[in-house]
Scaffold this active site. Structure first.
Site, PDB file in Angstrom:
ATOM      1  N   LYS A 116      27.024 -89.638  48.605  1.00 26.36           N
ATOM      2  CA  LYS A 116      25.676 -89.070  48.602  1.00 26.36           C
ATOM      3  C   LYS A 116      24.929 -89.341  49.899  1.00 26.36           C
ATOM      4  CE  LYS A 116      24.435 -88.428  43.805  1.00 26.36           C
ATOM      5  NZ  LYS A 116      23.435 -88.669  42.756  1.00 26.36           N
ATOM      6  N   LYS A 200      34.207 -79.713  41.338  1.00 31.57           N
ATOM      7  CA  LYS A 200      33.484 -79.818  40.083  1.00 31.57           C
ATOM      8  C   LYS A 200      32.364 -78.768  40.009  1.00 31.57           C
ATOM      9  CE  LYS A 200      30.315 -83.387  39.068  1.00 31.57           C
ATOM     10  NZ  LYS A 200      29.912 -84.713  38.696  1.00 31.57           N
ATOM     11  N   LYS A 203      25.348 -78.060  40.330  1.00 34.40           N
ATOM     12  CA  LYS A 203      24.149 -77.276  40.618  1.00 34.40           C
ATOM     13  C   LYS A 203      23.884 -77.195  42.113  1.00 34.40           C
ATOM     14  CE  LYS A 203      20.995 -81.087  40.196  1.00 34.40           C
ATOM     15  NZ  LYS A 203      21.944 -82.048  39.653  1.00 34.40           N
TER      16      LYS A 203
END
Ligand code: TRP
Length: 337
Positions: A116, A200, A203
């Site tokens: 991240k 995966k 969003k």
């Protein structure tokens, strides 16, 4: 069915916008099953969301939308405790204590932080770095024994287990915190992007065609499945034959998961079929499951005060448990109450 009161399930979902089919099949659908047999606490984890900047109005909206999605998917606020994290101050208090239990060496092993934070680590928030300690606090504040987790949270749950054990050891309070166990969904394969079977469903992927949002209309679902990447081979007899066909496997997994079948069973049913025909069946079942959820979400969202009331009721129940546990925790640590 009688619930076992020694077992407590805790899980959290971040309020960061539209939830999609991956969130439903990978988490929320299982939450609904679990609430039938265990005491469950489901939390809209807004404290986690702000580890990356959130627009305040959007955060409010997203929190209510996440709650609406929980309810629309079948979570029952009379059976389970459903609330938003920031309304129970114990999460932040225990997270601080855990910041002092957890070790830098442990944090530095967290792979999700590395992903991240990316290449600009210096600019990531400190909150993003210590976020797994907050997750441990979420779970242990309620002495939860079981945590439904997907692959991406396994390492964080391991850390929660380490924190529970170190706390129990350092403060000489054997078995005070339970060591929480993962609950892995049986017969479930992670939902992947409709455009790339190796990624995966997410969003954050640019193309909306990569995912089915729970609020998509019938037309959108049909169009997305029609456009979903596959290959020109028919449906094989054995799973092994799908090894190098990730997109085909993904669609078959989605179908199986939504119809509660094992993939083997789906293959038995579909063997020899072209994907064009299978896609029609897939969009039919998706429409029949997703569209009612989407309609319910919209309906619930139009009644904001009802949603706020649900959160308040849940927070009150959560506070009762957490206050009692936190009182003992403070005593153990040596704080004057
Ligand atoms: N970290 C989880 C996620 O990003 C959400 C979460 C927060 C959670 N606290 C939790 C999950 C406690 C399980 C238990 O998806």
């Amino acid at each position: 069915m009688n619930k076992n009161f020694n077992e407590v399930v805790f899980s959290g979902v971040q309020p960061t916008g539209n939830l999609h089919l991956g969130n439903y099949l990978g988490a929320i659908k299982n939450f609904v099953e679990l609430q039938k047999k265990m005491n469950c606490i489901y939390c809209v984890v807004d404290l986690h969301a702000i580890t990356v900047f959130q627009d305040p109005n959007q955060l409010k909206n997203n929190s209510l939308e996440t709650l609406a999605t929980f309810i629309a998917c079948g979570l029952d606020f009379k059976k389970s405790i459903i609330f938003n994290q920031s309304s129970v101050s114990g999460h932040a208090e225990l997270a601080w204590i855990f910041n002092c239990v957890s070790r830098l060496g442990w944090m530095n092993r967290m792979t999700q932080f590395k992903e991240k934070a990316g290449s600009n680590k210096e600019n990531a928030s400190v909150g993003l770095y210590v976020y797994p300690n907050l997750m441990a606090a979420d779970i242990l504040l309620y002495k939860a024994t079981h945590v439904p987790v997907g692959d991406d949270q396994k390492q964080h749950l391991e850390l929660s287990r380490d924190i529970a054990q170190k706390f129990n050891h350092d403060f000489k309070c054997k078995n005070f915190f339970p060591v929480p166990e993962p609950l892995i969904q049986k017969n479930f394969s992670r939902v992947m992007s409709l455009r790339d079977g190796k990624k995966k469903m997410s969003k954050s992927e640019d193309s909306d065609y990569s995912r089915i949002n729970l609020t998509d209309t019938e037309d959108e679902i049909i169009k997305k499945i029609k456009k979903a990447k596959t290959d020109s081979l028919p449906i094989p007899e054995k799973i092994q034959d799908l090894k190098n066909r990730p997109e085909a496997l993904n669609l078959l997994n989605i179908y199986s998961s939504i119809t509660n079948l094992k993939v083997e069973k789906t293959l038995e049913e579909m063997v020899g079929k072209d994907f064009s025909k299978f896609k029609k069946q897939l969009s039919d079942v998706l429409v029949s499951v997703v569209c009612p959820i989407g309609r319910k979400i919209k309906d619930l969202k139009s009644n904001r005060s009802h949603l706020v009331n649900i959160l308040n009721e849940g927070s009150n129940k959560a506070k009762k448990i957490s206050n009692e546990n936190l009182k003992k925790i403070k005593e153990i640590v040596g704080f004057i109450n």
